[in-house]
Scaffold this active site. Structure first.
Site, PDB file in Angstrom:
ATOM      1  N   VAL A 291       0.858  -1.176   0.000  1.00 15.95           N
ATOM      2  CA  VAL A 291       0.000   0.000   0.000  1.00 15.95           C
ATOM      3  C   VAL A 291       0.899   1.233   0.000  1.00 15.95           C
ATOM      4  O   VAL A 291       2.050   1.181   0.447  1.00 15.95           O
ATOM      5  CB  VAL A 291      -0.926   0.011   1.247  1.00 15.95           C
ATOM      6  CG1 VAL A 291      -0.152   0.341   2.503  1.00 15.95           C
ATOM      7  CG2 VAL A 291      -2.094   0.975   1.055  1.00 15.95           C
ATOM      8  N   SER A 292       0.405   2.315  -0.550  1.00 13.18           N
ATOM      9  CA  SER A 292       1.112   3.597  -0.480  1.00 13.18           C
ATOM     10  C   SER A 292       0.214   4.602   0.228  1.00 13.18           C
ATOM     11  O   SER A 292      -1.004   4.438   0.263  1.00 13.18           O
ATOM     12  CB  SER A 292       1.485   4.114  -1.876  1.00 13.18           C
ATOM     13  OG  SER A 292       0.334   4.325  -2.659  1.00 13.18           O
ATOM     14  N   THR A 293       0.817   5.636   0.772  1.00 13.18           N
ATOM     15  CA  THR A 293       0.070   6.594   1.598  1.00 13.18           C
ATOM     16  C   THR A 293      -1.084   7.225   0.842  1.00 13.18           C
ATOM     17  O   THR A 293      -2.205   7.339   1.352  1.00 13.18           O
ATOM     18  CB  THR A 293       1.019   7.697   2.103  1.00 13.18           C
ATOM     19  OG1 THR A 293       2.106   7.077   2.779  1.00 13.18           O
ATOM     20  CG2 THR A 293       0.296   8.635   3.048  1.00 13.18           C
ATOM     21  N   ASP A 294      -0.843   7.630  -0.414  1.00  8.95           N
ATOM     22  CA  ASP A 294      -1.910   8.289  -1.172  1.00  8.95           C
ATOM     23  C   ASP A 294      -3.046   7.327  -1.485  1.00  8.95           C
ATOM     24  O   ASP A 294      -4.216   7.700  -1.546  1.00  8.95           O
ATOM     25  CB  ASP A 294      -1.362   8.890  -2.466  1.00  8.95           C
ATOM     26  CG  ASP A 294      -0.779   7.841  -3.394  1.00  8.95           C
ATOM     27  OD1 ASP A 294      -0.271   6.839  -2.868  1.00  8.95           O
ATOM     28  OD2 ASP A 294      -0.840   8.040  -4.619  1.00  8.95           O
TER      29      ASP A 294
END
Length: 493
Positions: free
Chosen positions: A14-17
């Site tokens: 997962v990525s923050t955005d």
């Protein structure tokens, strides 16, 4: 779909955005993958979780997983993830990685977007699954770039605030940058020092560092070239075209000051430290010829057992060389034997009067007085702080910070005072020139900068150099021969 004995590694990314935009979370993905494996009797060999972009496979946890896969190439296994965008958002790199996994008997599979690799037509769906995330990334990047471009055209600074500013969000939701102290004040001070063109950039950076501006040499160079500090924002339209837009933020300096500094640092400072040393050491280079072969002499350093030695030398086969300091001193002594003729002294007096040295002296005396006042103020502040610290009114951390700042300011002020004193001394020497019995105009040759030394050597070049004794004859052109004479000849007159 899976054989009952098949094993798998779970990959969760997962990525923050994405968390903000789609609500992805690592625990949610892990929970779904574990339930899937339990339902299909798949043995979980390991779980790899990471918060990283999928633009490429240069990801810490993925690298660990690939290492494990390569070490167990003989076992049939799978890597499971929720969707193909968890695997990659670059279709070209994705196909390359799938090929690598196949070599190690490993299958990549998304449980929400299953692909049967035994069916040739399934590759079409795989291409769709992989191309959609890449298209999303490209569209998002384009939208972001367009948004930044529009913001800059409106005078807003949409990026992370440069040093000296801070990002703020106003009550109405607008995002701005605002000056942040003490960095803003120090940067403004640095620009005002640069425009004086007295110190080298590196010295001003060190002085700013002592005052509290913590940045590297390269970062400082970016600061002094950045138009944001004078209230302008650079907007690029293509690789060649750009324009400056008036920003909505508060500038730290004026536009006039910024462009004056650009002129100074772009035209007068493009000299490396190594080149400076070479030029200052071998200022006679280009004017000396080899007595054996007639070649122009060059100059270089020779490493001795304890230090380096400088020589003028011939690059031909004759290997002629002579100590640079020795020959430089011989030239300087010969030059200092020249004085102004009687007629030139009267002309010099008129020129000095026209220069209005009194007004210059008054200005420097005023500047000297102001710097002394500021120095006394810094000493007074430090003295008061020390008394408050002694009686336990001022905390140690506050006192230490105040003392550090005060000492840095005093150091900078002392440097300014030294420069002013040098200028006052120079004016005083000029005013006394005409009153001397004969004028030693080359007395200060050793203190001149390299450019002025080279200029004088070009005007009065050395000729007939004896490389054994150091005897030098100087060549005076027609004009100089009328205003300069030797001390011996002057005494006879």
């Amino acid at each position: 779909m899976y054989d009952q004995t098949k094993s798998a590694y779970l990959y969760i990314r997962v990525s923050t955005d994405e968390q903000k935009r789609k609500g992805y979370s690592l625990p949610e993905q892990e929970d779904r993958l574990l339930k899937y494996c339990a339902f299909n009797n798949i043995e979980v060999k390991g779980i790899y979780r990471e918060d990283f972009s999928a633009k490429n496979f240069n990801r810490p946890e993925w690298k660990k997983l690939i290492t494990v896969i390569k070490n167990k190439s003989k076992e049939g296994k799978s890597i499971l993830f929720i969707k193909w965008d968890r695997f990659s958002r670059n279709i070209e790199l994705a196909y390359e990685m799938i090929g690598i996994l196949r070599k190690h008997r490993t299958t990549a599979m998304a449980i929400d977007q299953p692909i049967d690799f035994s069916v040739p037509e399934s590759t079409v769906m795989l291409a769709v699954y992989l191309s959609v995330p890449e298209a999303e990334n490209s569209r998002r990047a384009l939208n972001t770039a367009n948004g930044i471009h529009r913001a800059k055209l409106m005078g807003r600074y949409p990026n992370k605030a440069p040093i000296g500013y801070i990002n703020l969000t106003l009550v109405d939701g607008r995002k701005i940058i605002a000056p942040k102290q003490p960095d803003a004040e120090i940067i403004s001070w640095a620009f005002h020092q640069l425009v004086k063109n007295i110190h080298k950039i590196e010295k001003i950076r060190n002085m700013a560092y002592d005052k509290g501006l913590k940045c590297s040499r390269s970062h400082f160079f970016r600061i002094i070239h950045n138009p944001v500090y004078c209230g302008l924002i650079s907007v690029k339209f293509n690789s060649e075209e750009q324009q400056m837009v008036k920003g909505t933020h508060d500038p730290l300096i004026s536009e006039t000051l910024f462009y004056e500094v650009q002129h100074i640092i772009n035209t007068k400072r493009k000299v490396t430290a190594k080149t400076d040393i070479l030029k200052s050491t071998f200022f006679l280079r280009g004017f000396l010829t080899c007595p054996l072969c007639g070649r122009k002499l060059s100059g270089s350093f020779s490493q001795g057992s304890t230090k380096k030695y400088s020589y003028y030398h011939c690059q031909g086969s004759c290997k002629t060389r002579i100590s640079a300091p020795f020959l430089n001193d011989c030239y300087q002594r010969k030059l200092q034997q020249l004085v102004l003729s009687n007629g030139a002294i009267g002309l010099l007096k008129i020129i000095l009067e026209d220069c209005n040295t009194n007004s210059q002296k008054a200005k420097y005396l005023h500047d000297q007085n102001m710097v002394i006042i500021k120095l006394n103020e810094e000493n007074s502040i430090l003295s008061k702080a020390r008394k408050l610290f002694v009686v336990d009114t001022l905390k140690y951390d506050d006192y230490s910070e105040l003392k550090k700042e005060s000492l840095a300011n005093s150091k900078c002020l002392k440097s300014e005072l030294q420069d002013i004193n040098i200028k006052l001394k120079s004016i005083e020497e000029q005013s006394q020139l005409a009153s001397k019995p004969f004028v030693d105009i080359f007395k200060g040759f050793s203190s001149l900068d390299t450019a002025n030394k080279k200029h004088l050597v070009n005007l009065i070049p050395p000729v007939k150099v004896n490389f054994q004794t150091g005897d030098i004859s100087l060549e005076l052109n027609g004009a100089l021969s009328k205003i300069l004479t030797s001390k011996k000849h002057k005494k006879k007159q």
